[in-house]
Structures are given as C-alpha cells and as structure tokens.
Design an enzyme around this catalytic site. Sequence first.
Site, PDB file in Angstrom:
ATOM      1  CG  ASP A 318      -1.800   1.170   1.224  1.00 27.05           C
ATOM      2  OD1 ASP A 318      -2.693   1.320   0.314  1.00 27.05           O
ATOM      3  OD2 ASP A 318      -1.716   1.946   2.298  1.00 27.05           O
ATOM      4  CD  GLU A 371      -2.501   2.499  -3.392  1.00 28.05           C
ATOM      5  OE1 GLU A 371      -3.635   3.088  -3.486  1.00 28.05           O
ATOM      6  OE2 GLU A 371      -1.910   2.601  -2.296  1.00 28.05           O
TER       7      GLU A 371
END
Length: 640
Positions: A318, A371
Amino acid sequence: MKNVNSKQNNHSTIGEQDIHFFHEGKHIYAYEFMGAHKASEDGIDGIRFTTWAPNAKSICVIGDFNHWQVEDKNHMKRITDAGLWSVFIADVKDGDKYKFVVTNKDTNHYVYKSDPYAFFSELRPNTASVISTQTTYKWHDEKWLKKRATADYYNSPMNTYELHLASWKTKDDRFMTYEEIAEVLPKYVKDMGYTHVEFMPLHEHPLDASWGYQPTGFYSINSRHGDLVGLKHLVDKLHTHDIGVILDWVPGHFCKDQHGLINFDGSACYEYQEPTKAINKGWGTHNFDLGRNEVKCFLISNAMYWINEFHIDGLRVDAVSNILYLNYDREDGQWVPNIHGGHENLEGIAFLRELNGVLKHTCKGVITIAEESSSWPNISTPVEQGGLGFDFKWNMGWMNDTLRYISLDPVYRKYHHNLITFSMVYHYSEKFILSISHDEVVHGKKSLINKMWGDLWNKYAGLRLYMSFMIGHPGKKLIFMGSEFGQFIEWREYEQLQWQVVDEYHTHRETLNFFKKLNEFYKAETALWECDYDHKGFQWIDANNSEQSILSFVRSNKDGKEKLIFVCNFTPVTYYDYHIGVPDAGSYIEAFNSDDLEFGGSGQLIADEIFSTPESSHGFDQRITIKVPPMATLVLKLKK
C-alpha cells in the site's frame, strides 16, 4: 539480507546469531524470537517476552497472570546495548492478556504498550496483547504450493476479486468468523470464475473506518473474525479451490494510537526521529524509519510471517508513493531534501528493493504488487536490473482516464477519445494490473455502475461494455466486491453488501451472470492473458475512430494461433455495415457479446458466420463487415 532461521525448541535464551543479525537489519524471521514465545527454565514452563526499546530505562510485563501489577520479577533485562530486552515469566498460559510498561530513560515517563510482535490482540476498543502459541494447523494445500513455486504469472490468467471481510457478508448483524467465511467465499469466488482474492489488510487496527490501513498490530491478525487457526483454514480452503490469496500490506506508516508503535520507548523508535519525515499529516499516522535496522527487520520479517505462517501468495504493498517520496503530500517547507538535494526517499527505495529481493530469493512464486500512482520508473523491473523489484504495478492512470471517459455523455466522448486509448502508449513500461478497487467506490465517488452515463438501461449496458473492454485490454485484472452484481450504493464498511438485490431484481441477476460468463471467457481464451506484456499480444485495428467512439483491436496468444477481435462501441447507437480490417482470411464467429439478452442487453447478436473479403482495411489485407451493437463490446474469433 541473510536468510537467518532461528527456529528453536526452546526460547529460554536468544541466540547470539539472532541478536547480531537483528541489530544488523539482516534477520528475516525476527518473529520467531521477538514477542511472546513458549519457553522453560529450570524445568518450569512459561513464556519468554522479548522486545526492542533502545531508549527505555525499564520495561515490565503486566497482565492477567499477575493481576496487572508492576512486579520486580516481571521486569525485563536489557540484553544488548542497542535495546533488546527480555524476561522469562512462569505460569503464563495461552489466552492471557498482557502489556508492556515502558519507562523512558530520559524523562522517567512511562507508557502502557501492546507487544509489537504479538500474534493476537484484544478486540477493539480493548488494546491488550494476547498470548497465542497454540497455532498449529494441518494444511491441505500442498498441491497449490507446488504449482505456485513454478507459476508463470505474466503468462497466466489473473483476475482478482478484492474484498473487505467485515462488509462482504455478515451473519446475524455480527462479523462472520474466518471459519464461516471459509464455508461460502471459496465456492463463490470459484463459481464466479475469479483466479485470486485480495483481502484488504488483515492485521489488527483499532478503527473500523480505517479499513485496516492504519494498523497497530502488524503481527496480530484481525480479531474481529477469530483466531490464527481460523484464518489459516480460510486460506487453505481458498487454495484447495484453486484460488490464490493476495494480502494488502502497509509497511509505510502506522496508527498513532498510544498503545501502539508510536514513541514506543518514550521517544521516536519505529518512526523517524525528524518530525518532517515521521508525521504523516494527510493520514494522521506516523511513517516508519525505513533506514533503521531493527525497523527493517520488523517489517521484512512481518512480510515473511504472513507468507510462511498463512501461506499468503502475494502482497499488495500500500501507498508506495509515500515510501518513495520525501515530499509526498507535503508542501514546500514541510520536507527536507535528501543528501543529493532531491525529493527521493533513499531509505525507502533501499527498503523496497531489499524487501523484494528477499521475497524473490526465499519465497518462490510469491508476488508483490505496488499501489503507486506516480511516474516513478522501473517499479516492476527486477532489482538486479536496477528496478524496485515488484512483480506488478496497479495502473492508476488507466483507471482514472477510463472512469472519467465512461462517465461522459456519449455525445461528448469523441472529444475525449484519448482517455480510452492513451494507456497503450505506456502500457509496456511496467507490468500493469488494471484495478477498479475499493478506493473508487466510496467517499462520494459513486459505485461502479453509478459512474456509468445515462438511464438505468444504459448504466447496466455501460458497465458490461466497460468490464468487457477491461478484459480485452492487456494487463491483469482486479475488481472490488459488489461491482459484480451492480450494487448502486457506494461501499459501506459498516454493513454487508446488498446481496438481497440479486434475489429481488432481474437486472442484478443478469449482471451477476454477465460477470460470471465474462470471467469464464477470460480464463478460457489464452489470447487474453498469455501475452499481456509482450507487444505481439496486442494490435490496434482502429484506435482513431473518435467520431463514432468505437475502438477495435486484436488480442493474440503466444504462438499467434489464437486471436480475438474486439469491437467496443461507446455509444448507444447500433452501427450497421461497419467495416474493420482483420489479420486472417476466413469465417469469423461471435465469441462474446455484452449486448446478449441473457445479460440484460438488447440482443443485437451476430448469429451467422462472417466471411472476410480480400480488401485492404486498417492496414490489413482482409476485411469483414459487421453489425456493431449499442453500448457494447463484441468479440469475434476465426472459426476453426
């Protein structure tokens, strides 16, 4: 990073090798001796507690076993100058709750802290760690793991179903347990034709509304759904259904609740010393000090923990931009340049390369996904070739451009045609995954179907068109839960999806059936996944028909013997006698049509064979003439 495996039968003492490599930042199994582990001393069974707190004056373990009292016998002993502390406590059992009372050496101020390496924690709002040593599970996924070790992900189907466990389904207005989820999720995902699931973070977090992205317990599984054995059972069931498991993982920052990692020893410990680097104002969190050896061990060992203990097949990392850039979400004057005067976080870059290098070397077949929304180069290039070493990167540009395009009135789409074609200009620069994730269906952004232009019929048609265009576009795929049956309300993390609409409305049933058939079509056609990252797998037929807002292209498999012709009509107009060039002479048949009546379409199908003629068109020597259905994707293939 040295592959140090410290697993011992007796954790009464910590090996010198473990200590050395921990402080050197080279231990990748720190969870095997840090935290709380079974031990025995002088024939007495108990638990050895170990933690890292370099600026602590003293640390005492309190819990159920001593009535939460600070006692001399339960004080940890400092075993290294660099801040390792440890103590053996007898008569402590599984399920006992505990905390560390950490006193700072400079201020004498003390704080009550959860164990950073605890394997289990109390359910919020309580914050104690929980002794959890009985975690043995008999796995049944040997076949899956053997296949995973030699998998070629780049040339295999990968169609991922992203979900948030707490709101996928509930039971009697409570969280479902991992065991209960294991009874329904694997079968559902398998029946729908997906190849993988991606779980939003499963580590412990105090705030439900953070969705797990502001963790406090990196080694503690989400207690809302049960214990470690339950989660292992869920992963096992998914594997035995031939479904891969990807986990969202958050190594860049952590929750600043006082029981967690923040100022763990009364000073900056897991976070950066400099407030400009430590404080993440945008998310209200603190950033990890990724240049500190013990912090690197904490995080890389954590990745290994999820992979080894829970058989996770991949980590979606993330907020990679927050790790790469010193000025991420910061104004001028709020950040300090690196030693070269740039905005790159050199420690973050080194950490990501080290993480990916370790996993590539020790965990065969496990993938990492970034990401990352900037234009940072070589994210999915191997470390040894100068890249960051991720296997895949989410294509945020494709997502933003195409969602903007599909929301436009078709009358105006011709003026924005580049939004639907531009992705192929840069597609081969990274190993991209096309992702329509949770972030796109929340906070006023509308659900996926509600992003579509038009009345109800056109919204459903637009969704079918968009998803079948996505299946045809090179790159692996990811879709968020609820989109597959056309849920109209945005995702709400505090309640389950609106499954009842599938029973109540034929339009939602037809949409669910469409996704199932589309996923099956994707898996069955090698042309859709064998050459996602090879130029020979994709060829435009006509990328420039902005006037009619129609795209056409060819997808090919590895040997070029299987080809699919995609024609995507982004208007509600049926086009008759539409000419397109094709690569091969012969008769073409309809392979898939998103306008099929069984999906809720208008039924503008091509029932008969279409014979090519030797006429030049779009750079090809052969041409076919077809009817193009409205707001739909038509896929043709050469009849054998």
